[in-house]
Write a protein that holds these residues in place. Structure first.
Motif, short mmCIF file in Angstrom:
data_model
loop_
_atom_site.label_atom_id
_atom_site.label_comp_id
_atom_site.label_asym_id
_atom_site.label_seq_id
_atom_site.Cartn_x
_atom_site.Cartn_y
_atom_site.Cartn_z
N ALA A 196 0.84 -1.20 0.00
CA ALA A 196 0.00 0.00 0.00
C ALA A 196 0.87 1.25 0.00
CB ALA A 196 -0.92 -0.02 1.21
N ARG A 197 0.23 2.41 -0.10
CA ARG A 197 0.97 3.66 -0.10
C ARG A 197 1.31 4.06 1.34
NH1 ARG A 197 -3.30 6.59 -4.20
NH2 ARG A 197 -2.88 5.26 -6.00
N PRO A 198 2.33 4.88 1.49
CA PRO A 198 2.73 5.27 2.85
C PRO A 198 1.61 5.94 3.65
CG PRO A 198 4.44 5.83 1.30
CD PRO A 198 3.28 5.38 0.48
N THR A 199 0.73 6.64 2.94
CA THR A 199 -0.33 7.35 3.66
C THR A 199 -1.53 6.46 3.97
OG1 THR A 199 -1.13 8.09 1.51
CG2 THR A 199 0.27 9.63 2.76
N ASP A 200 -1.54 5.27 3.43
CA ASP A 200 -2.67 4.37 3.69
C ASP A 200 -2.63 3.90 5.14
OD1 ASP A 200 -3.52 4.60 1.11
OD2 ASP A 200 -2.49 2.80 0.41
N ARG A 201 -3.78 4.01 5.77
CA ARG A 201 -3.79 3.68 7.20
C ARG A 201 -4.47 2.36 7.52
NH1 ARG A 201 -2.44 7.56 10.88
NH2 ARG A 201 -1.77 9.52 9.98
N SER A 202 -5.58 2.11 6.89
CA SER A 202 -6.29 0.89 7.28
C SER A 202 -6.90 0.20 6.07
CB SER A 202 -7.38 1.21 8.30
OG SER A 202 -8.31 2.09 7.73
N PHE A 203 -7.05 -1.08 6.24
CA PHE A 203 -7.62 -1.91 5.19
C PHE A 203 -9.03 -2.32 5.61
CE2 PHE A 203 -3.94 -3.21 2.53
CZ PHE A 203 -2.93 -2.57 3.24
N SER A 204 -9.88 -2.41 4.62
CA SER A 204 -11.22 -2.92 4.93
C SER A 204 -11.15 -4.43 5.10
CB SER A 204 -12.18 -2.59 3.78
OG SER A 204 -11.83 -3.38 2.64
N ALA A 205 -12.23 -5.00 5.54
CA ALA A 205 -12.31 -6.46 5.59
C ALA A 205 -12.16 -7.00 4.16
CB ALA A 205 -13.64 -6.89 6.18
N PRO A 206 -11.39 -8.04 3.98
CA PRO A 206 -11.18 -8.53 2.62
C PRO A 206 -12.37 -9.36 2.11
CG PRO A 206 -9.96 -9.86 4.17
CD PRO A 206 -10.61 -8.77 4.98
N THR A 207 -12.50 -9.32 0.81
CA THR A 207 -13.49 -10.17 0.15
C THR A 207 -12.75 -11.16 -0.72
OG1 THR A 207 -15.13 -8.40 0.10
CG2 THR A 207 -15.42 -10.22 -1.47
N VAL A 208 -13.06 -12.42 -0.56
CA VAL A 208 -12.38 -13.43 -1.38
C VAL A 208 -13.31 -13.87 -2.50
CG1 VAL A 208 -10.90 -14.28 0.48
CG2 VAL A 208 -13.14 -15.32 0.12
N ARG A 209 -12.69 -14.15 -3.63
CA ARG A 209 -13.46 -14.70 -4.75
C ARG A 209 -12.99 -16.12 -4.99
NH1 ARG A 209 -13.53 -14.69 -10.40
NH2 ARG A 209 -11.60 -13.51 -10.58
#
Lengths: 219, 201
Positions: A196-209
Protein backbone atom coordinates in the motif's frame (compact mmCIF):
# COMPACT_ATOMS: atom_id res chain seq x y z
CA UNK A 1 51.34 -40.49 36.35
CA UNK A 2 52.45 -37.95 33.77
CA UNK A 3 49.92 -35.51 32.38
CA UNK A 4 50.40 -36.74 28.83
CA UNK A 5 49.66 -40.32 29.86
CA UNK A 6 46.65 -39.20 31.87
CA UNK A 7 45.30 -37.22 28.94
CA UNK A 8 45.81 -40.12 26.60
CA UNK A 9 43.87 -42.42 28.93
CA UNK A 10 41.04 -39.92 29.28
CA UNK A 11 40.79 -39.57 25.52
CA UNK A 12 40.62 -43.33 25.13
CA UNK A 13 38.10 -43.69 27.92
CA UNK A 14 35.86 -41.07 26.36
CA UNK A 15 36.35 -42.26 22.79
CA UNK A 16 33.10 -44.28 22.59
CA UNK A 17 31.16 -41.03 23.03
CA UNK A 18 32.55 -39.78 19.74
CA UNK A 19 30.08 -42.11 18.07
CA UNK A 20 27.10 -40.37 19.64
CA UNK A 21 24.87 -39.03 16.90
CA UNK A 22 24.19 -35.31 17.21
CA UNK A 23 20.70 -34.04 17.76
CA UNK A 24 19.62 -31.30 15.39
CA UNK A 25 17.67 -28.13 15.71
CA UNK A 26 14.84 -29.02 13.41
CA UNK A 27 14.47 -32.69 14.15
CA UNK A 28 12.12 -32.29 17.02
CA UNK A 29 8.51 -32.20 15.97
CA UNK A 30 7.03 -34.06 18.86
CA UNK A 31 4.07 -32.51 20.50
CA UNK A 32 5.17 -33.70 23.89
CA UNK A 33 8.07 -31.31 24.12
CA UNK A 34 8.21 -29.21 27.17
CA UNK A 35 8.22 -25.67 26.02
CA UNK A 36 7.73 -22.26 27.35
CA UNK A 37 4.46 -20.68 26.58
CA UNK A 38 4.34 -19.19 23.22
CA UNK A 39 4.10 -15.89 21.58
CA UNK A 40 3.23 -14.34 18.38
CA UNK A 41 4.80 -11.53 16.52
CA UNK A 42 2.15 -10.03 14.47
CA UNK A 43 -0.97 -11.04 12.77
CA UNK A 44 -4.18 -12.79 12.78
CA UNK A 45 -6.32 -14.95 10.66
CA UNK A 46 -9.33 -13.25 9.28
CA UNK A 47 -12.67 -14.68 10.12
CA UNK A 48 -13.92 -16.84 12.85
CA UNK A 49 -12.36 -20.20 13.10
CA UNK A 50 -15.15 -22.67 12.77
CA UNK A 51 -12.97 -25.69 12.84
CA UNK A 52 -12.75 -27.95 15.79
CA UNK A 53 -9.41 -29.03 17.11
CA UNK A 54 -7.40 -30.19 14.18
CA UNK A 55 -4.87 -32.94 13.92
CA UNK A 56 -1.25 -31.96 13.74
CA UNK A 57 -1.14 -32.15 9.96
CA UNK A 58 -4.61 -30.65 9.68
CA UNK A 59 -3.63 -27.02 9.39
CA UNK A 60 -1.89 -27.69 6.09
CA UNK A 61 -4.87 -29.42 4.56
CA UNK A 62 -6.47 -27.72 1.58
CA UNK A 63 -3.36 -25.74 0.75
CA UNK A 64 -2.16 -27.39 -2.42
CA UNK A 65 1.21 -25.65 -2.48
CA UNK A 66 2.00 -27.22 0.87
CA UNK A 67 0.71 -30.67 -0.05
CA UNK A 68 3.94 -32.38 -0.91
CA UNK A 69 6.23 -34.79 0.88
CA UNK A 70 8.60 -32.91 3.12
CA UNK A 71 11.97 -32.35 1.53
CA UNK A 72 15.14 -30.50 2.42
CA UNK A 73 13.70 -27.35 0.87
CA UNK A 74 10.93 -27.34 3.46
CA UNK A 75 13.32 -27.27 6.40
CA UNK A 76 13.53 -23.92 8.13
CA UNK A 77 16.98 -22.47 8.33
CA UNK A 78 18.34 -22.30 11.88
CA UNK A 79 18.01 -18.54 12.05
CA UNK A 80 14.32 -18.66 11.25
CA UNK A 81 13.81 -21.58 13.62
CA UNK A 82 15.49 -19.60 16.36
CA UNK A 83 13.31 -16.62 15.56
CA UNK A 84 10.20 -18.73 16.06
CA UNK A 85 11.48 -20.14 19.33
CA UNK A 86 12.22 -16.62 20.42
CA UNK A 87 8.66 -15.62 19.59
CA UNK A 88 7.37 -18.64 21.48
CA UNK A 89 9.15 -17.51 24.60
CA UNK A 90 7.07 -14.37 24.65
CA UNK A 91 4.09 -16.53 25.47
CA UNK A 92 1.00 -17.20 23.38
CA UNK A 93 -1.76 -19.74 23.08
CA UNK A 94 -0.96 -21.21 19.70
CA UNK A 95 1.12 -24.14 20.82
CA UNK A 96 4.57 -25.36 19.95
CA UNK A 97 5.57 -24.61 16.39
CA UNK A 98 6.09 -28.01 14.76
CA UNK A 99 9.22 -27.13 12.89
CA UNK A 100 9.56 -30.69 11.65
CA UNK A 101 6.38 -30.28 9.62
CA UNK A 102 7.14 -26.98 7.94
CA UNK A 103 6.42 -26.57 4.24
CA UNK A 104 7.90 -24.08 1.86
CA UNK A 105 5.15 -22.18 0.11
CA UNK A 106 7.09 -19.85 -2.12
CA UNK A 107 9.93 -17.43 -2.44
CA UNK A 108 9.50 -13.72 -2.26
CA UNK A 109 10.86 -11.17 -4.69
CA UNK A 110 13.30 -10.20 -1.95
CA UNK A 111 14.35 -13.84 -1.87
CA UNK A 112 12.68 -14.38 1.46
CA UNK A 113 10.96 -17.70 1.64
CA UNK A 114 7.48 -18.17 3.02
CA UNK A 115 6.75 -21.28 5.05
CA UNK A 116 3.70 -22.76 6.64
CA UNK A 117 4.23 -24.24 10.08
CA UNK A 118 1.51 -26.11 11.98
CA UNK A 119 1.46 -25.97 15.75
CA UNK A 120 0.85 -28.56 18.42
CA UNK A 121 -2.58 -27.03 19.02
CA UNK A 122 -3.65 -27.42 15.42
CA UNK A 123 -3.05 -23.80 14.47
CA UNK A 124 -1.39 -22.51 11.36
CA UNK A 125 1.57 -20.13 11.25
CA UNK A 126 2.69 -18.26 8.16
CA UNK A 127 6.39 -17.64 8.48
CA UNK A 128 8.41 -15.22 6.42
CA UNK A 129 12.02 -16.26 6.56
CA UNK A 130 13.91 -14.39 9.27
CA UNK A 131 11.30 -11.70 9.25
CA UNK A 132 7.95 -12.45 10.82
CA UNK A 133 5.35 -15.03 11.63
CA UNK A 134 1.60 -14.83 11.91
CA UNK A 135 -0.45 -17.53 13.54
CA UNK A 136 -4.12 -18.33 13.79
CA UNK A 137 -6.79 -20.92 13.22
CA UNK A 138 -6.46 -23.24 10.23
CA UNK A 139 -8.06 -22.18 7.00
CA UNK A 140 -11.64 -23.27 6.44
CA UNK A 141 -14.33 -22.63 3.89
CA UNK A 142 -15.70 -19.92 6.18
CA UNK A 143 -12.27 -18.43 6.85
CA UNK A 144 -10.24 -19.30 3.76
CA UNK A 145 -7.55 -16.65 3.99
CA UNK A 146 -4.94 -15.29 6.33
CA UNK A 147 -4.58 -11.56 6.06
CA UNK A 148 -1.66 -9.90 7.74
CA UNK A 149 -0.68 -6.27 7.51
CA UNK A 150 2.61 -4.88 8.66
CA UNK A 151 3.73 -1.29 8.74
CA UNK A 152 6.95 -0.97 10.65
CA UNK A 153 7.47 2.65 9.72
CA UNK A 154 4.09 3.58 11.19
CA UNK A 155 1.37 5.10 9.11
CA UNK A 156 2.30 8.04 6.97
CA UNK A 157 6.04 7.52 7.23
CA UNK A 158 8.55 5.55 5.21
CA UNK A 159 7.11 2.87 3.02
CA UNK A 160 3.51 1.90 3.08
CA UNK A 161 1.98 -1.01 4.90
CA UNK A 162 2.08 -4.40 3.28
CA UNK A 163 -0.70 -6.94 3.28
CA UNK A 164 0.10 -10.56 2.65
CA UNK A 165 -1.37 -13.92 3.38
CA UNK A 166 -2.14 -17.47 2.45
CA UNK A 167 -5.34 -18.68 0.85
CA UNK A 168 -7.03 -22.03 0.85
CA UNK A 169 -7.39 -23.92 -2.43
CA UNK A 170 -10.18 -22.56 -4.56
CA UNK A 171 -9.60 -18.91 -3.71
CA UNK A 172 -8.56 -16.98 -6.80
CA UNK A 173 -8.31 -13.41 -5.58
CA UNK A 174 -8.74 -11.13 -2.61
CA UNK A 175 -10.19 -7.62 -2.70
CA UNK A 176 -10.21 -4.87 -0.13
CA UNK A 177 -10.43 -1.13 0.19
CA UNK A 178 -7.41 0.81 1.29
CA UNK A 179 -6.95 4.58 1.16
CA UNK A 180 -10.35 4.90 -0.44
CA UNK A 181 -9.36 2.68 -3.35
CA UNK A 182 -10.69 -0.74 -4.14
CA UNK A 183 -7.87 -3.18 -4.83
CA UNK A 184 -7.97 -6.75 -6.09
CA UNK A 185 -4.97 -9.02 -5.77
CA UNK A 186 -4.80 -12.43 -7.41
CA UNK A 187 -3.75 -15.50 -5.45
CA UNK A 188 -0.74 -17.35 -6.82
CA UNK A 189 0.17 -20.68 -5.35
CA UNK A 190 -1.98 -20.00 -2.32
CA UNK A 191 -0.11 -16.77 -1.63
CA UNK A 192 -0.74 -13.03 -2.13
CA UNK A 193 0.95 -9.76 -1.25
CA UNK A 194 0.11 -6.12 -1.65
CA UNK A 195 2.12 -2.97 -1.01
CA UNK A 196 0.00 0.00 0.00
CA UNK A 197 0.97 3.66 -0.10
CA UNK A 198 2.73 5.27 2.85
CA UNK A 199 -0.33 7.35 3.66
CA UNK A 200 -2.67 4.37 3.69
CA UNK A 201 -3.79 3.68 7.20
CA UNK A 202 -6.29 0.89 7.28
CA UNK A 203 -7.62 -1.91 5.19
CA UNK A 204 -11.22 -2.92 4.93
CA UNK A 205 -12.31 -6.46 5.59
CA UNK A 206 -11.18 -8.53 2.62
CA UNK A 207 -13.49 -10.17 0.15
CA UNK A 208 -12.38 -13.43 -1.38
CA UNK A 209 -13.46 -14.70 -4.75
CA UNK A 210 -13.64 -18.42 -5.31
CA UNK A 211 -12.97 -20.35 -8.49
CA UNK A 212 -16.68 -21.05 -8.89
CA UNK A 213 -17.33 -17.31 -9.22
CA UNK A 214 -18.83 -16.82 -5.78
CA UNK A 215 -17.38 -14.37 -3.32
CA UNK A 216 -17.56 -13.73 0.35
CA UNK A 217 -16.54 -10.88 2.60
CA UNK A 218 -14.67 -12.04 5.65
CA UNK A 219 -15.40 -10.48 9.00
CA UNK B 1 -9.64 -4.03 10.76
CA UNK B 2 -6.73 -3.68 13.00
CA UNK B 3 -3.26 -4.43 12.06
CA UNK B 4 -0.39 -5.55 14.10
CA UNK B 5 3.23 -5.01 13.46
CA UNK B 6 6.39 -5.75 15.23
CA UNK B 7 8.44 -2.72 14.56
CA UNK B 8 11.58 -4.38 15.77
CA UNK B 9 11.47 -7.46 13.68
CA UNK B 10 9.57 -6.48 10.62
CA UNK B 11 11.04 -4.04 8.21
CA UNK B 12 9.17 -3.88 5.02
CA UNK B 13 11.26 -3.11 2.03
CA UNK B 14 9.48 -3.54 -1.11
CA UNK B 15 6.45 -3.67 -2.74
CA UNK B 16 5.12 -4.53 -5.88
CA UNK B 17 1.47 -3.95 -6.24
CA UNK B 18 -0.19 -7.26 -6.49
CA UNK B 19 1.92 -10.20 -7.48
CA UNK B 20 4.18 -11.98 -7.58
CA UNK B 21 4.19 -11.90 -3.87
CA UNK B 22 5.29 -10.79 -1.55
CA UNK B 23 6.21 -7.74 0.32
CA UNK B 24 9.21 -8.66 2.28
CA UNK B 25 11.67 -7.12 4.51
CA UNK B 26 14.83 -7.93 6.27
CA UNK B 27 16.62 -7.35 9.46
CA UNK B 28 18.86 -4.75 8.06
CA UNK B 29 18.81 -2.99 11.39
CA UNK B 30 19.70 -6.21 13.18
CA UNK B 31 22.83 -7.71 11.60
CA UNK B 32 23.62 -9.97 14.59
CA UNK B 33 20.55 -11.99 13.68
CA UNK B 34 22.19 -12.98 10.43
CA UNK B 35 25.42 -13.71 12.25
CA UNK B 36 23.68 -15.96 14.75
CA UNK B 37 21.99 -17.77 11.90
CA UNK B 38 25.30 -18.43 10.23
CA UNK B 39 26.75 -19.57 13.52
CA UNK B 40 23.94 -22.09 13.89
CA UNK B 41 24.53 -23.46 10.43
CA UNK B 42 28.22 -23.88 11.11
CA UNK B 43 28.02 -25.45 14.54
CA UNK B 44 24.60 -27.02 14.92
CA UNK B 45 25.85 -30.58 14.57
CA UNK B 46 28.78 -30.15 16.91
CA UNK B 47 26.71 -28.48 19.57
CA UNK B 48 24.04 -31.13 19.05
CA UNK B 49 26.59 -33.88 19.52
CA UNK B 50 28.04 -32.23 22.61
CA UNK B 51 24.62 -31.97 24.24
CA UNK B 52 23.80 -35.57 23.41
CA UNK B 53 27.13 -36.63 24.86
CA UNK B 54 26.61 -34.68 28.03
CA UNK B 55 23.01 -35.38 28.93
CA UNK B 56 22.59 -38.78 27.34
CA UNK B 57 18.90 -38.36 26.76
CA UNK B 58 18.20 -37.47 23.15
CA UNK B 59 14.89 -35.77 23.68
CA UNK B 60 16.37 -33.68 26.46
CA UNK B 61 19.36 -32.91 24.24
CA UNK B 62 17.03 -31.76 21.47
CA UNK B 63 15.23 -29.50 23.89
CA UNK B 64 18.53 -28.13 25.09
CA UNK B 65 19.69 -27.48 21.55
CA UNK B 66 16.55 -25.52 20.86
CA UNK B 67 17.03 -23.64 24.10
CA UNK B 68 20.64 -22.97 23.25
CA UNK B 69 19.80 -21.43 19.94
CA UNK B 70 16.95 -19.55 21.47
CA UNK B 71 19.25 -18.12 24.13
CA UNK B 72 21.90 -17.32 21.55
CA UNK B 73 19.39 -15.54 19.41
CA UNK B 74 18.19 -13.46 22.29
CA UNK B 75 21.73 -12.64 23.33
CA UNK B 76 22.89 -11.90 19.80
CA UNK B 77 23.80 -8.33 20.67
CA UNK B 78 26.74 -9.74 22.63
CA UNK B 79 28.28 -11.16 19.48
CA UNK B 80 29.95 -7.91 18.58
CA UNK B 81 32.10 -8.22 21.69
CA UNK B 82 32.73 -11.95 21.43
CA UNK B 83 36.20 -13.00 20.34
CA UNK B 84 35.35 -16.64 19.70
CA UNK B 85 31.73 -17.09 18.55
CA UNK B 86 32.05 -20.88 18.55
CA UNK B 87 33.14 -20.90 22.19
CA UNK B 88 30.36 -18.45 22.98
CA UNK B 89 27.78 -20.80 21.48
CA UNK B 90 29.20 -23.82 23.27
CA UNK B 91 29.23 -21.80 26.48
CA UNK B 92 25.51 -21.22 26.16
CA UNK B 93 24.95 -24.91 25.46
CA UNK B 94 27.07 -25.87 28.44
CA UNK B 95 25.12 -23.57 30.72
CA UNK B 96 21.87 -25.10 29.54
CA UNK B 97 23.19 -28.64 29.89
CA UNK B 98 24.47 -28.12 33.41
CA UNK B 99 21.20 -26.58 34.52
CA UNK B 100 19.35 -29.57 33.09
CA UNK B 101 21.74 -32.02 34.74
CA UNK B 102 21.28 -30.35 38.09
CA UNK B 103 17.54 -30.63 37.72
CA UNK B 104 17.85 -34.25 36.70
CA UNK B 105 20.16 -35.02 39.59
CA UNK B 106 17.58 -33.78 42.04
CA UNK B 107 14.95 -35.83 40.28
CA UNK B 108 17.24 -38.83 40.24
CA UNK B 109 17.83 -38.63 43.98
CA UNK B 110 14.13 -38.50 44.60
CA UNK B 111 13.53 -41.39 42.27
CA UNK B 112 16.21 -43.63 43.73
CA UNK B 113 14.58 -43.31 47.08
CA UNK B 114 11.63 -45.05 45.52
CA UNK B 115 13.33 -47.59 43.35
CA UNK B 116 16.73 -48.61 42.18
CA UNK B 117 17.93 -47.88 38.74
CA UNK B 118 17.49 -44.91 36.49
CA UNK B 119 19.26 -45.63 33.26
CA UNK B 120 20.08 -43.50 30.32
CA UNK B 121 17.28 -43.21 27.88
CA UNK B 122 19.54 -43.51 24.88
CA UNK B 123 19.63 -46.78 23.11
CA UNK B 124 23.36 -47.01 23.03
CA UNK B 125 26.05 -49.55 22.65
CA UNK B 126 27.45 -51.07 25.84
CA UNK B 127 30.77 -49.22 25.69
CA UNK B 128 29.00 -45.87 25.40
CA UNK B 129 26.79 -46.71 28.34
CA UNK B 130 29.81 -47.81 30.33
CA UNK B 131 31.54 -44.47 29.74
CA UNK B 132 28.45 -42.52 30.68
CA UNK B 133 28.04 -44.58 33.82
CA UNK B 134 31.65 -44.00 34.77
CA UNK B 135 31.39 -40.27 34.18
CA UNK B 136 28.21 -39.98 36.15
CA UNK B 137 29.62 -41.83 39.13
CA UNK B 138 33.09 -40.32 39.21
CA UNK B 139 32.94 -36.69 38.18
CA UNK B 140 30.53 -33.83 38.67
CA UNK B 141 28.41 -32.57 35.77
CA UNK B 142 30.65 -29.53 35.61
CA UNK B 143 33.76 -31.70 35.31
CA UNK B 144 32.05 -33.98 32.83
CA UNK B 145 31.21 -31.04 30.66
CA UNK B 146 34.79 -29.78 30.74
CA UNK B 147 36.24 -33.20 29.96
CA UNK B 148 33.95 -33.63 26.96
CA UNK B 149 34.64 -30.13 25.65
CA UNK B 150 38.38 -30.56 26.11
CA UNK B 151 38.96 -34.12 24.96
CA UNK B 152 36.15 -34.74 22.50
CA UNK B 153 35.68 -31.27 21.04
CA UNK B 154 39.22 -29.99 21.31
CA UNK B 155 38.66 -26.73 23.15
CA UNK B 156 41.75 -25.29 24.81
CA UNK B 157 41.80 -24.17 28.42
CA UNK B 158 41.72 -20.54 27.30
CA UNK B 159 38.55 -21.17 25.29
CA UNK B 160 36.96 -23.08 28.15
CA UNK B 161 37.84 -20.15 30.37
CA UNK B 162 35.94 -17.85 28.02
CA UNK B 163 32.94 -20.14 28.15
CA UNK B 164 32.88 -20.40 31.90
CA UNK B 165 34.07 -16.99 32.98
CA UNK B 166 37.01 -18.44 34.89
CA UNK B 167 40.72 -18.11 34.39
CA UNK B 168 42.58 -20.57 32.15
CA UNK B 169 44.60 -21.66 35.18
CA UNK B 170 41.47 -22.48 37.14
CA UNK B 171 40.22 -24.50 34.20
CA UNK B 172 43.51 -26.42 33.98
CA UNK B 173 43.29 -27.27 37.65
CA UNK B 174 39.72 -28.40 37.37
CA UNK B 175 40.53 -30.50 34.33
CA UNK B 176 43.45 -32.01 36.17
CA UNK B 177 41.27 -32.98 39.12
CA UNK B 178 38.66 -34.44 36.80
CA UNK B 179 41.25 -36.46 34.90
CA UNK B 180 42.70 -37.86 38.08
CA UNK B 181 39.29 -38.90 39.37
CA UNK B 182 38.31 -40.50 36.10
CA UNK B 183 41.55 -42.37 35.61
CA UNK B 184 41.60 -43.54 39.24
CA UNK B 185 38.05 -44.86 39.00
CA UNK B 186 38.73 -46.52 35.67
CA UNK B 187 41.84 -48.12 37.14
CA UNK B 188 40.00 -49.39 40.20
CA UNK B 189 37.43 -51.03 37.94
CA UNK B 190 40.04 -52.66 35.76
CA UNK B 191 39.19 -50.56 32.73
CA UNK B 192 42.69 -49.26 32.16
CA UNK B 193 44.13 -52.71 31.67
CA UNK B 194 41.33 -53.42 29.26
CA UNK B 195 42.20 -50.26 27.34
CA UNK B 196 45.83 -51.32 27.22
CA UNK B 197 44.81 -54.75 26.01
CA UNK B 198 42.72 -53.20 23.25
CA UNK B 199 45.59 -50.90 22.32
CA UNK B 200 47.93 -53.89 22.25
CA UNK B 201 45.57 -55.88 20.11
Amino acid sequence: MRIERQEELVRRLLAPLERVEPVTLVSNDRGRRRRRSLALAVAFVVGAGGLAAAAVSGPLNDIFSAAHPRSAADVLDPGTAAMLRSDEARGDAFGVRLLGQSRLLGTLPMRRRVYLVPTSKGRLCVVVERLAESCGDPLTQAAPLTFTVVDPDRAGRGEGPVAYGVARDGVVSVSFTVGGRRETVPIHQNLFAFQARPTDRSFSAPTVRFADGTSETLR
Amino acid sequence: MTVGADSVRVRVRLGLRGLPPIAAGDRGDDPPAEQVGELFVLHERRVGRYLAQIVGDRSLAEDLLQDTFHDAFRARAQLAQVRNPEAWLFGIARHRALAALRRRRRFHRALTRLERGFGWSLEEEPDMLAVRDLLERCVSPEERSLLVLRYLHGFEASELAEMTGRTPEAIRQQLSRARRKLVAAAGAEGRLSKLDEEAGA
